[in-house]
Design an enzyme around this catalytic site. Structure first.
Site, PDB file in Angstrom:
ATOM      1  N   SER A 147     -49.824   1.319  27.495  1.00 31.29           N
ATOM      2  CA  SER A 147     -49.324   0.009  27.904  1.00 31.29           C
ATOM      3  C   SER A 147     -47.952  -0.216  27.282  1.00 31.29           C
ATOM      4  CB  SER A 147     -50.290  -1.103  27.461  1.00 31.29           C
ATOM      5  OG  SER A 147     -51.550  -0.933  28.074  1.00 31.29           O
ATOM      6  N   HIS A 191     -33.608   0.331  30.853  1.00 28.99           N
ATOM      7  CA  HIS A 191     -32.340   0.978  30.528  1.00 28.99           C
ATOM      8  C   HIS A 191     -31.281   0.507  31.523  1.00 28.99           C
ATOM      9  CE1 HIS A 191     -34.593   3.785  27.978  1.00 28.99           C
ATOM     10  NE2 HIS A 191     -35.420   3.940  29.001  1.00 28.99           N
ATOM     11  N   CYS A 247     -52.656  -0.706  31.068  1.00 29.16           N
ATOM     12  CA  CYS A 247     -53.989  -0.118  31.094  1.00 29.16           C
ATOM     13  C   CYS A 247     -55.002  -1.249  30.992  1.00 29.16           C
ATOM     14  CB  CYS A 247     -54.157   0.865  29.944  1.00 29.16           C
ATOM     15  SG  CYS A 247     -55.684   1.823  30.049  1.00 29.16           S
TER      16      CYS A 247
END
Length: 253
Positions: A103, A108, A131
């Site tokens: 998780s 970026h 998750c």
């Protein structure tokens, strides 16, 4: 309201969203191009993208466990979040949390410009992996509105399996036919959108291209009325070509 699944133990499905945004701009001189890069670098520095991703994490019902962020020289920034569902947040100072390695949120930025055409392009890559029950799809409208989004590409995949109380494997726990199902209709009307989906593998791909190009919105520190009509047409053509090449993944000769 969708009936909540009854599971045996923890929900082990991993839901991954890769989200790429491109913003295109015209900067007519080398100095303006550098100024644009500096502007974008400041506008979307590590502090700003950390704030955006923190809000995103809260929207999907998760909690931030740790953050790593960095600004780069000459340009660009990154941020990485370790996140957990509300039910997995540690209590009493515990340092052990199951499934946290699955998780996370990463972002970026990539500002750049073409040396010959005066076109500058800013790209943001965002990856969200969760998750459990939560899914990052509910944040798409927020992400699109947080950046100047001319071209958007999205990949969503559900991996692994969990079990219901009778032991039957579940390879997906929510209904989805397209990523577009999770984007506001008003937002979708602004874009041309294409899907490539592999339902048997729970893989979904959508890419979107802005329909209308209001030239003034794409000129960096230049008034459209200062330009000759033919110059406006040439700039509009260059911008549109850049967008179509990014959208299609092909150079136009």
């Amino acid at each position: 309201m969708e009936t909540k699944l009854k599971l045996h133990g923890f929900n082990n499905l991993t839901k991954s969203l890769s989200f790429n945004i491109y913003d295109v701009c015209y900067a007519k001189t080398p100095r303006e191009q550098l100024n644009y890069i500096a502007y974008i670098d400041e506008q979307y520095n590590s502090e700003r993208i950390t704030k955006i991703m923190t809000d995103l994490t809260e929207q999907i019902g998760a909690k931030v466990i740790s953050v790593s962020k960095q600004d780069y020289d000459p340009q660009g920034a990154s941020a990485t979040f370790l996140i957990a569902e509300e039910s997995m947040v540690p209590k009493g100072g515990s340092e052990t949390i199951a499934h946290l390695d699955k998780s996370h949120v990463t972002v970026h930025t990539y500002p750049e410009y073409h040396p010959d055409t005066c076109i500058a392009t800013f790209r943001v890559d965002i990856d969200v992996a969760t998750c459990g029950e939560i899914t990052p799809l509910s944040t798409l409208d927020y992400l699109i509105s947080s950046f100047d989004s001319d071209i958007i590409t999205m990949d969503y995949r559900v991996r692994g399996f969990t079990r219901d109380v009778e032991g039957k494997k579940l390879f997906i726990d929510h209904n989805i036919s397209s990523i577009q199902d999770y984007i506001d209709k008003k937002t979708l009307r602004r874009y041309d959108a294409v899907d490539i989906n592999v339902y048997q593998a729970n893989i979904f791909h959508t890419k979107m291209l802005i329909k209308e190009v209001d030239l003034q919105n794409y000129l960096f520190k230049t008034d459209v009325f200062e330009l000759e009509p033919q110059t406006r047409l040439d700039i509009h053509s260059s911008l549109r070509r850049e967008m179509i090449e990014i959208f299609s993944g092909k150079n136009i000769y």
